[in-house]
Design an enzyme around this catalytic site. Sequence first.
Site, short mmCIF file in Angstrom:
data_model
loop_
_atom_site.label_atom_id
_atom_site.label_comp_id
_atom_site.label_asym_id
_atom_site.label_seq_id
_atom_site.Cartn_x
_atom_site.Cartn_y
_atom_site.Cartn_z
N ARG A 163 0.84 -1.08 0.09
CA ARG A 163 0.04 0.06 -0.05
C ARG A 163 0.89 1.28 -0.01
NH1 ARG A 163 -2.20 -3.43 4.10
NH2 ARG A 163 -4.41 -4.27 3.41
N LYS A 219 -2.76 -2.41 7.71
CA LYS A 219 -3.95 -1.71 8.20
C LYS A 219 -4.09 -2.26 9.59
CE LYS A 219 -6.85 -0.23 4.41
NZ LYS A 219 -8.05 -0.41 3.41
N HIS A 266 -4.52 -8.78 3.34
CA HIS A 266 -6.05 -8.64 3.45
C HIS A 266 -6.63 -9.49 4.61
CE1 HIS A 266 -6.71 -7.86 -1.00
NE2 HIS A 266 -6.39 -6.63 -0.43
N ARG A 280 -0.16 -1.99 -6.88
CA ARG A 280 -0.71 -3.14 -5.88
C ARG A 280 -1.47 -4.04 -6.68
NH1 ARG A 280 -1.41 -4.60 -0.54
NH2 ARG A 280 -3.44 -4.66 0.19
N HIS A 298 -1.54 2.55 -6.22
CA HIS A 298 -2.65 1.49 -5.93
C HIS A 298 -2.66 0.61 -7.18
CE1 HIS A 298 -5.06 0.09 -3.11
NE2 HIS A 298 -6.33 -0.25 -3.75
#
Length: 299
Positions: free
Chosen positions: A148, A172, A266, A243, A240
């Site tokens: 990211r 994240k 994820h 990615r 992005h």
Amino acid sequence: MSGLQASVDQYLRYLKVERQLSPLTLLNYGRQLQVIISMAADIGIQHWAQCDSNKVKRFAVLSRKHGLQPASMALRLSALRSFFDWLVAQGELDANPAKGVASPKAPRHLPKNIDVDDINRLLDIDINDPLAVRDRAMLEIMYGAGLRLSELVNIDCRHLDLASGEVWVMGKGSKERRLPVGRSAVQWVEHWLELRLLFGPDDDALFLSRQGKRISARNVQKRFAEWGVRQGLNSHVHPHKLRHSFATHMLESSGDLRAVQELLGHANLSTTQIYTHLDFQHLASVYDAAHPRARRGKS
């Protein structure tokens, strides 16, 4: 300060200090909750305890009247649900009034990717200018590890293990990942490290601006777009998209959805599964071109 605002400020501090959410997530949630506070007077809310499911629906109706798109509406309701869950935990609400209000379904857009030939053209930067070396190192490591943008700019030199070809990133939800990077990325990062000291770095940041400070996300976006134009790519290049390209190319080559999920960081496999649609599109086009029974208009 109103009671509405005070509770939101406390909640955002909780997200920052205890949940340690990313600055971008904090900014998005804060913006959505500020808009909700601005609408509260029109709905007749002075205290959060006055909010029930009908008033939440009123928030949604007003948001739609203001032109809010489904994806943004989902974000707004998600922020409100999370905030109300916190209020319930604090004992300020008995139940979450946003729980039963469904978010509108947003159309699911397939991510666009750059094909392998264009990736190779983009990365064919062979200029011995320090900033060009830095940019190629950023492009190589972003595509090489599927990072990211926030993960890229937050890499410190101490996060690198070039001997084993690995980089450590914080994703994240403050989740750590150790990721392999390709030999080409390692070579260009090593080349950049030789030049990095010319910029008089302020700290341990790997990628620096001209001023010797940690490079900003906006600067990375600008530089990647410029290199896309300079290298003759027809599509706009942004972080992005690199990615997405990493994920698509890995899945096409390996077919290992779980491994791609781990590499991308994820939390849910369903997030990664969107790339199976892209992979199917690729397979379908090959099938249509190659299979005798797929050729239309021929007897």
